[in-house]
Motif scaffolding. Structure first.
Motif, mmCIF file in Angstrom:
data_model
loop_
_atom_site.group_PDB
_atom_site.id
_atom_site.type_symbol
_atom_site.label_atom_id
_atom_site.label_comp_id
_atom_site.label_asym_id
_atom_site.label_seq_id
_atom_site.Cartn_x
_atom_site.Cartn_y
_atom_site.Cartn_z
ATOM 1 N N ILE A 118 0.960 -1.172 -0.228
ATOM 2 C CA ILE A 118 0.596 0.106 -0.054
ATOM 3 C C ILE A 118 1.034 0.995 0.333
ATOM 4 N N ASN A 119 1.980 1.479 -0.488
ATOM 5 C CA ASN A 119 3.187 2.648 -0.126
ATOM 6 C C ASN A 119 3.331 3.061 0.676
ATOM 7 N N LEU A 120 2.645 1.479 2.374
ATOM 8 C CA LEU A 120 3.302 2.619 3.579
ATOM 9 C C LEU A 120 4.876 2.752 4.025
ATOM 10 N N ARG A 121 5.688 3.575 4.784
ATOM 11 C CA ARG A 121 6.633 4.101 4.891
ATOM 12 C C ARG A 121 5.985 3.762 6.074
ATOM 13 N N PHE A 122 6.769 3.229 7.274
ATOM 14 C CA PHE A 122 6.393 2.615 8.788
ATOM 15 C C PHE A 122 7.950 2.921 8.976
ATOM 16 N N PHE A 123 8.928 1.543 8.162
ATOM 17 C CA PHE A 123 10.137 1.713 8.867
ATOM 18 C C PHE A 123 11.463 2.042 8.038
ATOM 19 N N GLY A 124 10.955 2.713 7.464
ATOM 20 C CA GLY A 124 12.291 3.583 6.283
ATOM 21 C C GLY A 124 11.726 5.126 6.128
ATOM 22 N N LEU A 125 11.812 6.308 6.758
ATOM 23 C CA LEU A 125 10.760 7.312 7.019
ATOM 24 C C LEU A 125 11.621 7.835 5.442
ATOM 25 N N PRO A 126 11.007 8.476 4.678
ATOM 26 C CA PRO A 126 12.061 8.974 3.522
ATOM 27 C C PRO A 126 12.700 10.177 3.851
ATOM 28 N N PHE A 127 12.523 11.429 4.637
ATOM 29 C CA PHE A 127 12.603 11.703 5.418
ATOM 30 C C PHE A 127 14.706 12.304 5.948
ATOM 31 N N LEU A 128 14.023 10.673 6.456
ATOM 32 C CA LEU A 128 15.196 10.680 7.222
ATOM 33 C C LEU A 128 15.985 9.127 6.586
ATOM 34 N N TRP A 129 15.635 8.758 4.984
ATOM 35 C CA TRP A 129 16.250 8.116 4.687
ATOM 36 C C TRP A 129 17.531 7.635 4.226
ATOM 37 N N VAL A 130 18.171 6.994 5.008
ATOM 38 C CA VAL A 130 20.168 7.001 4.237
ATOM 39 C C VAL A 130 20.554 5.602 3.507
ATOM 40 N N GLU A 131 21.182 6.251 2.048
ATOM 41 C CA GLU A 131 21.382 5.499 1.221
ATOM 42 C C GLU A 131 22.421 4.018 1.839
ATOM 43 N N ASN A 132 23.621 5.026 2.201
ATOM 44 C CA ASN A 132 24.674 3.810 2.464
ATOM 45 C C ASN A 132 23.651 2.663 3.529
ATOM 46 N N PRO A 133 24.698 1.259 3.403
ATOM 47 C CA PRO A 133 23.591 0.102 4.360
ATOM 48 C C PRO A 133 24.405 0.600 6.119
ATOM 49 N N VAL A 134 25.599 0.487 5.621
ATOM 50 C CA VAL A 134 26.676 0.871 6.451
ATOM 51 C C VAL A 134 25.965 1.859 8.085
#
Length: 230
Positions: A118-134
């Motif tokens: 449903i395109n829900l963002r619960f665990f990965g908030l867009p405005f705090l998303w960090v691309e680098n895995p570490v």
């Protein structure tokens, strides 16, 4: 070191506080949001929720509880203040790493499933998303540590100075926060402050600043616990 390990294992005896409640409340929050946004259906806005903070809040409370309840018991068993502190740091560090790993995996699943369908963002908030895995992993772990040491510091103020210490701390916090708000309003700094936060990357807000604040809190907490009374 053996005593510190004993203290670390001691924390998991009360597993509902350190495992059951945090994940139970987070699961309930997730299911409520999932049901809510499923019922709403398709919208032009991507559903985003900040309910992930619930697990951090519960862990913050658990850290306060650790000092207020477990500290007298540990001292009564003959465990030194140093061992108690190191054991708690070890336990909470392992806990933060494990919990961050689970949240990281849930964020990956969320992204792979298109936000749970449903395109829900619960665990990965867009405005705090960090691309680098570490850095993304550390972005889940460092806030645990920061809030944990804040909780430990608050509890130690109570154990060291009692109610007067808590009232003094509350008054100081009120003066600093209230005074800063008045000054920012008087000088018209709010747009600049908002712009500064907007310019910060997710890595800075979730990793850099928490790490910078956690280290002095850990040092101060260690100094206070050396004179704290059970």
């Amino acid at each position: 070191m053996n005593r510190a390990l004993t203290v670390a294992r001691l924390q998991f005896v009360a597993w509902p506080s350190v495992i059951g409640w945090p994940w139970g409340i987070l699961t309930l929050s997730f299911l409520i949001n999932l049901a809510l946004f499923t019922a709403i259906g398709d919208t032009d806005v991507e559903p985003t929720t900040g309910a992930l903070a619930s697990i951090y809040v519960v862990m913050f409370i658990a850290c306060i509880n650790t000092i207020t309840q477990d500290f007298p018991f540990a001292i009564g068993l003959g465990i030194s203040r140093r061992s108690f502190y190191l054991g708690n740091v070890l336990q909470f560090g392992v806990q933060a790493i494990a919990y961050a790993a689970v949240l990281y995996l849930l964020a990956v699943v969320e992204e792979a499933t298109g936000g749970w369908g449903i395109n829900l963002r619960f665990f990965g908030l867009p405005f705090l998303w960090v691309e680098n895995p570490v850095l993304r992993f550390l972005g889940f772990a460092l806030p645990f540590l920061l809030l944990g040491f804040i909780g430990i510091a608050i509890a130690l103020v109570f154990k060291r100075w009692g109610v007067n210490g808590m009232l003094t701390l509350s008054t100081a916090a009120l003066v600093v926060i209230g005074g800063s708000a008045v000054l920012a309003t008087w000088r018209g700094w709010w747009p600049a402050i908002g712009g500064w936060f907007a310019d910060q990357s997710g890595a800075a807000l979730l990793v850099g600043w928490p790490a910078l604040l956690t280290l002095p809190l850990a040092a101060v907490s260690y100094l206070v616990i050396r004179r704290a009374t059970p």
